[in-house]
Each structure stands twice: as structure tokens, then as C-alpha cells.
Design a protein around this motif. Structure first.
Motif, mmCIF file in Angstrom:
data_model
loop_
_atom_site.group_PDB
_atom_site.id
_atom_site.type_symbol
_atom_site.label_atom_id
_atom_site.label_comp_id
_atom_site.label_asym_id
_atom_site.label_seq_id
_atom_site.Cartn_x
_atom_site.Cartn_y
_atom_site.Cartn_z
ATOM 1 N N GLU A 284 0.831 -1.192 0.000
ATOM 2 C CA GLU A 284 0.000 0.000 0.000
ATOM 3 C C GLU A 284 0.875 1.254 0.000
ATOM 4 O O GLU A 284 1.908 1.310 0.654
ATOM 5 N N ASP B 107 -15.823 7.449 0.971
ATOM 6 C CA ASP B 107 -15.496 8.061 -0.317
ATOM 7 C C ASP B 107 -14.293 8.999 -0.199
ATOM 8 O O ASP B 107 -13.475 9.096 -1.121
ATOM 9 N N ALA C 93 -11.333 6.818 -0.159
ATOM 10 C CA ALA C 93 -11.095 6.250 -1.482
ATOM 11 C C ALA C 93 -10.470 7.274 -2.427
ATOM 12 O O ALA C 93 -9.628 6.935 -3.270
ATOM 13 N N ALA C 94 -10.860 8.531 -2.300
ATOM 14 C CA ALA C 94 -10.337 9.560 -3.197
ATOM 15 C C ALA C 94 -8.823 9.681 -3.079
ATOM 16 O O ALA C 94 -8.114 9.869 -4.084
ATOM 17 N N ARG D 231 -6.825 7.200 -1.791
ATOM 18 C CA ARG D 231 -6.267 5.907 -2.184
ATOM 19 C C ARG D 231 -6.147 5.797 -3.700
ATOM 20 O O ARG D 231 -5.185 5.226 -4.224
ATOM 21 N N GLU D 232 -7.122 6.351 -4.410
ATOM 22 C CA GLU D 232 -7.126 6.251 -5.864
ATOM 23 C C GLU D 232 -6.213 7.276 -6.527
ATOM 24 O O GLU D 232 -5.971 7.213 -7.730
ATOM 25 N N SER D 233 -5.701 8.229 -5.753
ATOM 26 C CA SER D 233 -4.854 9.292 -6.313
ATOM 27 C C SER D 233 -3.391 8.901 -6.390
ATOM 28 O O SER D 233 -2.614 9.554 -7.108
ATOM 29 N N SER E 231 -0.344 5.638 -6.497
ATOM 30 C CA SER E 231 -0.149 4.265 -6.949
ATOM 31 C C SER E 231 0.292 3.337 -5.826
ATOM 32 O O SER E 231 1.171 3.670 -5.031
ATOM 33 N N ASN E 232 -0.319 2.134 -5.787
ATOM 34 C CA ASN E 232 0.194 1.037 -4.977
ATOM 35 C C ASN E 232 1.245 0.273 -5.785
ATOM 36 O O ASN E 232 1.521 0.606 -6.947
#
Length: 829
Positions: free
Chosen positions: A117, A129, A132-133, A135-137, A139-140
Motif C-alpha cells: 500500500e 469516499d 477512497a479519493a 487511495r485512488e490518487s 499508486s500502490n
């Protein structure tokens, strides 16, 4: 030292971590697609290890199978080296811990993926949300994937062997970084050590033998490898359950403060209020809870226990246990009874098991640094394991230094003098054990503590040396005993129980105010290690409250030790060539205090603090410049150290230095020689001059000096420093005949001075106006040399030096300056 592998910042998750199910179903089904086959069919005949993640050992095929029952739930992953390389220069030590990562398993189709992570950027929010915003911004990273061999009741079995056979510790990168060549894992000569796999309720321990194939041409691998083209080591992979996050009434993370004296773990939290910083820092510390929180002094629910490596011999073992135990008194003062202790590792215990805090006694081909790693849960700063690495050759270096100062092996030397050397070395070892354990407790270096005598074990201690009433070197009290007042403060600040919220914040502010009022100074690595660092208190290896007085004190000890230097510094069984290696720490005895003197030039004190403490009057903002008179005294001391009277060796030393005997050779602990195997007095001079000039002529120091003079004309400026430097070297009068080889010694130092001054102009680090002042000083020197040609050998050097300056100033590319004069290593001591 601070841990070599810094722990990455991790997500402060809101959810609790679920346990991984154990065991395997007894049900069986006929073979089918991999994802439909049952666990019992795949694991039949294998040795089961139920735990945090169920493990099956396949010793016949050399495999390790894992049963993963919960997906997308984070846990911690860390590597270590049970068997290592043994080279201090490469830095792959036995029991060394690697970077701790937070990872989770994901299922995609018929495969499981191990994903790291990206935990530097989070949103600690109840809003899914919003989390998530973020986390999605960012890269893993997918670290590994493997085919699912069987599935049963949402558990998935995979062969984890390919992960274990990859270089997860960064061994190849470390070898390449040390310029040892390109190495890679040779799978045909590597193996999963299935019989070593262990599973426990909160951790899994997996091991492999990795053989790295490479060119085998590097000096360091040739020094330590049985076959330098084939380096075999063991890699441990630990998978660790994340600690549960406490409710509001339990143990809580503590906000980091710059004056805490500790380490921090940090991340960027995009869910903080808009007026707040997104840069969040937590104090690194073990979880320590009183059984009676209301009591001023209480026992604890789970003590902090450190274990000493059984491989440490006596009397080392006892010294390590004693020194590391010093912290117990500080915990007691902070209100924790029987909360900290040190024991010998029980026989048969796996020292690499991440559940144990271990002090490891490590052997290397050469002496080198020791260090302590605090492996933490960076969501909260909670330390999960302390791992200390102590290099075994450092204690022998302390004995060598003591013997070189005492000359204890003469026929007239007192019988107990040689024993003093061992006693000094063991005293240093006790302090070292406390120091490195301190890092694993969450404590940073404090290089200013030496201003308070035995102010802290978190400083680097130079042996306290002096002359006794008879004029002999006295090192009977070379090192302090026990922790100091700074150590009591940091234990109380980082571990003390003060409640939560505003109550805790007020108590910690009161502690900071009390420490400041008591004069507890603090300066750590970022303001101590650079040659041009400015803080006069943040110096490695210095001692005493007055830098200049300590310089003079050590100068007297150095002079006495050189006068008495003889074959009596060597035990009878040692080869005579070792005399030169023992001369090194005597000749360069003031090397660390010289750095402290240089800090006074262009120096300035400042506080580690917060805006709130400044506004409250607890600490001060800004930089407090070193007084002009002190700066001028420092310039005088260091420029005197470039005179032949200081640099020349006396006849009693020159007459006994002997080349290494047959079967032995020079190594890095000797001075450079340009006279084949014979000791080179001129190269020794150059090393001494280079040691001083490296600090005196640092570009950052000269820039500060120029600015301080611009603000206050009473402060010395760059022309004043350079004038005094050149007056005591190139422009000085004849050297007294009483100085052995005085003219040759001074000329050797002069050339180091000249190339160092000219070299400043090519660094690109000087402000233009400062570079102009340096250039003008060089022009004036060339003119002086032309008008004062001198005689004999001096005349030849002056003529060439003048031409050298003119040519360099006209076209720097046409003149090759010497630089990087080799100085034998001093630290660590």
C-alpha cells in the motif's frame, strides 16, 4: 546511530484488523481447476503450522504454502538477514532488518496478489469516499502474484516459494551501491528453507537461502567471500499482524514535538481540517501501559524486555547487559516500575523472531558502525521490535587507542596499566549498548549533551583524556556511567503517562519548559554531520563545556603521547609494523575537537522548537551568532594546527616506525605512503593538514562568515581568516631548527593549503562576492611569493606556487588541483 532502514509512513486505518482463520478443512474433492480444488487435497502429507497465516512445510520439494483467509486486510512485511556478508563497507550485517512495508493480499481470477500500500498519503476520515479519493490518487505496488492451488471456504492456498526466492532485502542493490558489481540471485543455487518456516498467532517467519552470482572483482567481496563470485546469504521474511487500534480510553499515539528528543513517523493526511497541516507526525515509542493508571508509580501490563545475543563472549556479554540495563532507572523515574529489563537470550530461541527485542553481536572483516532499528507501526508510531546491531571490532579499537596512549608494555610500566586499556574499552561498550538500545526505544542522537558532561548516552562520547599530576596520560574516567539528565527527560517525555488531549499537551509543554530551564541542549544529526554545519554544540565525539579549553587539553595529551610513543605501545607478540596503525589515533587525537573548534567559526546556536513554545517564552526563534572574540580564538587554534611545529613527528616516533612484516600488509588503518612500504612523514603531514582544512575551508562556513561580517563589521570576515591562514603557512618566517624536517613538513602542509583554497573557487558553492574575496587572497599570495622568493627548497616551492596560482586563476581547466588527501578513518570510536 539512527536505524539505517527508515520505516515508511503507513496508513492510520480506522478499521480493526481481522484475524486470519487457521487450520484446513478435512473435506476432499476430486481434482479440478486450481480454484476449485480443496485445501486438504493440496496439503496432504505436508507439515502444518497454524498461526496468523497458516503455513504448510513441504520439505521434500522445498516449498512453503500459505493459506490466506482474509483479503484486502493490511499486515506488515519486513525482511532480515540471519546469515549475512560480513562487510562493514557493503553494509549487509547478520540480523540486519530491512524496510517495513504494509501489504495486503488481493484475488484476481485464479491468482493471489501481494500488494504494498502507498501509505505516505492517507485520509483518516470516517467517510469511505473521502478515503477512497486519496487511495485512488496514488499508486500502490504489486510485489508478487501466484496461482491459487486450492480454495476452501474462502481460504486460498498458494505456493509462496517464488516470493521467498527473490531478493526482497535489496542485497543486489546494496552490492551495486558499494561498487562491487552487478549481482543477481542464481535460482539453481538457492532454496526455500521449508523446515525453518514458523507460524505464530501474530507473526509468520519464513526463510530462504539465496546465492548471488556476480563478477567477484570488488575489493570488499574479495575480502569476505569464500568465493566472491558466489555470495550465499539467508533471507528472513516476517509477516506481522498489525496491532489493534485502541479506543479513546486506551493507549494512544503521541504527537511528535521537535524538542522531544525522539524519532517520528509521518504521513500526509488529506482529511485534516483546512487550516491544519496535512503533514502528520507521531512519536515513535513502545506501547507501555500502567496496571494502575491513577498511580504515580505503577507496574505495567507488558514490560519492555531486550535480549542479548548468546554469541557475545565474556566479558562483553556482561558489559552489554549492564549498559543496556541503564535505561531501567529512567523508566522508574517516569513512573513505570519493573517496566524495562535486559536478559540473556534463552537457549534455543530464534533471535530473528520478530517478537523479540534483540541486541546482536555482529562480526565483520573490519571495524564499523553499530546501529539500532525501531521497527514500528507507523499508523501510530508504536514500536513492534527493537533490533540492535553491535560490531565486535569496535571494542578492540578502543583497546588499541588506550594502549597507544598509555604505552603499557614496557619493562618499567606498572603491571595494571595494560588492564586499564581493557577496562576503558568495556566502559565504552556499556555506553554503546545503552546508546543503540536507546535508538530502538525511539530516541534520537543528541550531540549537544556533551556540554553537560555525562549528559546523555545518546551523544557520541569521546574518551575524556587528561594529564595527571605526574604529567602522565590519565584515562581512568574516560567514559561516563549510567544515563544522564537528558535521558531521564526523553524517557519521561516520550513514555510518561499524562492522560490524553489537552491534559497531556499541557503536561508535555511543562516538561519542555523545565528541560529548557535546566539548560538541556539538543542538536541532532541534520545539524551535526555536514563538515560545514553551524551549530557549535552539535558536534560528534567532542566533550566538555568549553570547546577551546578541551582543544588545549587534548593538545597537551597529544604532545605527551607523541613524546612517549615507542615500541611499548605494542604487545610483544604483535608484528612491529602495527606501530604505525597505533600512531594514527595519537597523531590525529584532536581531529574531532578540531571539528568542534571549526563550528565556532561562522557558528550560530538555534533551538528545535515550535511556534507555540516560542510565543510562550519556552524557547527562542532565530540564530544566535558566536561572539567575535570566540571566533577569532577558534581561527587562531586551527591555523596553528597547520604549522610545522604541530604537524612534525618527533625523532622518537620517526626512528621506530617500521614497514609491516612479511605476511602482513598496510590497510586503511595506516597512513598513505608514497615511499613504498616505508612510513611517509610527508603524507602523514598532508593527512593532518587535510583533516583541519576540510572543516576550516568549508564553503558554507565561509558564506556564513561573510554574511555575519556584513551584518556586523566587528565579526571576522573571509579575508581575515585567509590572511591568518596564509601568514602561518606560505608567508611564515623560517621554521626553527628544533623541528625535525621542519621545512619539508611545512611545505607539504602549504601545498595542501594552496590547493584547498583554490579548490573553493571551483566548487560553485560560494556566493560570487565571497568567491571574489577568496580569489583576491590568492592573487595577493601570488604577488607576495613573487616578491619573496626565499632560498633552497622553499624557493622552488614558492616559485611554482606563484605560477600555479596565476595559471589556475587564468584558466582553471589547465591546472589539476590535488584534493581528497586520504586520512585514515577515525570514527567510529
Amino acid at each position: 546511530m539512527r536505524p539505517a532502514s527508515a520505516v515508511a509512513p503507513l496508513l492510520l486505518a480506522a478499521a480493526m484488523v481481522a484475524a486470519f482463520p487457521r487450520g484446513a478443512s478435512a473435506a476432499e474433492a476430486s481434482p479440478g481447476p486450481a480454484t476449485a480444488r480443496q485445501v486438504a487435497d493440496v496439503t496432504r502429507g505436508l507439515q502444518s503450522q497454524p498461526g496468523f497465516i497458516d503455513v504448510w512445510r513441504d520439505t521434500t520439494k522445498g516449498r512453503v504454502l500459505l493459506s490466506v483467509g482474509v483479503l484486502e486486510q493490511p499486515f506488515l512485511l519486513v525482511s532480515s538477514l540471519p546469515y549475512a556478508l560480513g562487510s562493514n563497507d557493503v553494509g549487509l550485517d547478520r540480523a540486519q532488518s530491512g524496510e517495513m512495508r504494509m501489504v495486503h493480499f488481493e484475488k484476481h481470477g485464479g491468482k493471489l496478489f501481494l500488494v504494498q500500500e502507498n501509505t505516505a498519503y492517507v485520509a483518516n476520515s470516517a467517510d469511505r469516499d473521502e478515503r477512497a479519493a486519496v487511495r485512488e490518487s496514488f499508486s500502490n505496488s504489486v510485489l508478487w502474484s501466484g496461482d491459487i492451488l486450492a480454495s476452501d471456504n474462502q481460504r486460498h492456498v498458494v505456493d509462496f516459494s517464488s516470493f521467498l526466492l527473490a531478493d526482497r532485502h535489496g542485497i543486489a542493490a546494496r552490492l551495486a551501491g558499494a561498487k562491487q558489481g552487478s549481482y543477481a540471485v542464481d535460482l539453481s543455487r538457492s532454496a526455500v528453507l521449508a523446515g525453518e518456516a514458523k507460524a505464530f498467532p501474530d507473526n509468520v517467519e519464513l526463510e530462504s537461502l539465496l546465492t548471488f552470482a556476480g563478477p567477484g572483482q570488488g575489493d570488499f567481496v574479495r575480502q569476505v567471500g569464500a568465493d566472491p563470485a558466489s555470495l550465499s546469504m539467508r533471507q528472513r521474511i516476517s509477516m506481522v499482524r498489525l496491532p489493534k487500534l485502541e479506543n479513546a480510553g486506551g493507549w494512544q499515539p503521541r504527537v511528535y514535538h521537535p524538542y522531544s528528543g525522539g524519532f517520528d513517523t509521518s504521513y500526509f493526511d488529506f482529511a485534516t481540517p483546512l487550516a491544519s497541516s496535512i503533514d502528520v507526525h507521531w512519536q515513535v515509542r513502545h506501547k507501555l501501559e500502567k496496571t494502575d493508571p491513577a498511580a504515580a508509580v505503577s507496574t505495567v501490563r507488558k514490560p519492555i524486555v531486550y535480549y542479548v545475543d548468546r554469541g557475545a563472549p565474556e566479558p562483553v556479554r556482561s558489559a552489554l547487559i549492564e549498559g543496556a540495563s541503564w535505561w531501567a532507572s529512567a523508566f522508574e523515574k517516569a513512573g513505570f516500575k519493573d517496566a524495562y529489563r535486559v536478559e540473556l537470550l534463552p537457549e534455543g530461541v530464534d533471535a530473528q523472531d520478530i517478537r523479540y527485542n534483540v541486541i546482536t553481536w555482529v562480526h565483520r572483516a573490519t571495524r564499523g558502525w553499530s546501529y539500532g532499528n525501531a521497527l514500528t507501526d507507523p499508523r501510530t508510531g508504536q514500536i513492534l521490535r527493537g533490533a540492535v546491531t553491535l560490531g565486535s571490532q569496535r571494542v578492540r579499537q578502543d583497546i588499541l587507542i588506550a594502549e597507544a596512549l598509555l604505552a603499557p608494555y614496557g619493562s618499567n610500566a606498572p603491571a595494571d596499566r595494560a588492564k586499564l586499556a581493557e577496562q576503558m574499552a568495556l566502559a565504552r561498550l556499556r555506553q554503546l549498548a545503552a546508546h543503540e538500545v536507546g535508538h530502538t526505544l525511539g530516541f534520537a542522537h543528541n550531540f549537544a549533551a556533551s556540554r553537560m558532561g555525562n549528559g546523555s548516552v545518546m551523544d557520541y562520547p569521546h574518551p575524556i583524556l587528561k594529564l595527571n599530576a605526574q604529567g602522565e596520560v590519565d584515562l581512568s574516567n574516560a567514559y561516563g556511567v549510567g544515563v544522564g539528565p537528558w535521558d531521564d527527560y526523553i524517557v519521561n517525555y516520550i513514555y510518561g503517562d499524562f492522560g490524553h488531549g489537552a491534559q497531556e499537551a499541557a503536561a508535555l509543554a511543562q516538561l519542555r519548559a523545565g528541560a529548557r530551564a535546566a539548560g538541556l541542549l539538543y542538536s541532532s544529526d541534520q545539524d551535526a554531520r555536514a563538515p560545514g554545519a553551524s551549530h557549535p554544540d552539535g558536534v560528534l565525539w567532542d566533550f566538555g563545556p568549553d570547546t577551546l579549553k578541551t582543544w588545549d587539553q587534548l593538545g597537551a595529551v597529544r604532545q605527551r603521547a607523541l613524546q612517549t610513543f615507542s615500541t611499548d605501545v605494542l604487545p610483544d607478540a604483535r608484528q612491529i609494523g602495527e606501530l604505525e596503525a597505533r600512531l594514527v589515533p595519537v597523531y590525529l587525537l584532536q581531529r574531532y575537537q578540531g571539528e568542534a573548534v571549526a563550528r565556532l567559526i561562522g557558528g550560530g546556536e538555534f533551538d528545535y522548537t515550535s511556534a507555540g513554545d516560542v510565543k510562550a517564552g519556552i524557547a527562542k526563534a532565530g540564530v544566535r551568532v558566536t561572539p567575535a572574540a570566540v571566533q577569532r580564538q577558534a581561527i587562531s587554534r586551527l591555523t596553528d594546527a597547520l604549522r610545522a611545529e604541530y604537524l612534525a613527528l618527533p625523532p622518537n616516533v620517526l626512528d621506530v616506525l617500521t614497514p609491516p612484516a612479511v605476511g602482513y600488509e598496510r590497510n586503511r588503518e595506516y597512513f598513505l605512503t608514497r615511499m613504498d612500504s616505508v612510513a611517509d612523514a610527508l603524507s602523514i603531514t598532508e593527512a593532518g593538514a587535510a583533516q583541519t582544512l576540510g572543516f576550516l575551508l568549508d564553503a558554507g562556513r565561509l558564506n556564513r562568515l561573510a554574511w555575519q561580517h556584513a551584518r556586523d563589521a566587528q565579526q571576522p570576515g573571509v579575508p581575515e581568516l585567509l590572511s591568518q591562514l596564509l601568514d602561518k603557512t606560505w608567508r611564515r618566517a623560517a621554521i626553527p631548527a628544533s623541528v625535525t624536517g621542519g621545512e619539508a613538513v611545512q611545505l607539504s602542509a602549504n601545498w595542501v593549503v594552496l590547493d584547498s583554497v583554490l579548490g573553493l573557487l571551483g566548487t560553485g558553492k560560494l556566493h560570487p562576492q565571497v568567491a571574489a574575496e577568496v580569489r583576491q587572497s590568492a592573487v595577493e599570495l601570488a604577488q607576495w611569493l613573487q616578491k619573496n622568493p626565499g632560498k633552497g627548497t622553499t624557493a622552488a616551492s614558492r616559485q611554482q606556487a606563484a605560477s600555479h596560482i596565476v595559471a589556475y586563476l587564468k584558466d582553471p581547466q589547465s591546472v589539476k588541483l590535488r584534493s581528497g588527501w586520504p586520512v585514515p578513518p577515525g570514527a567510529p570510536i
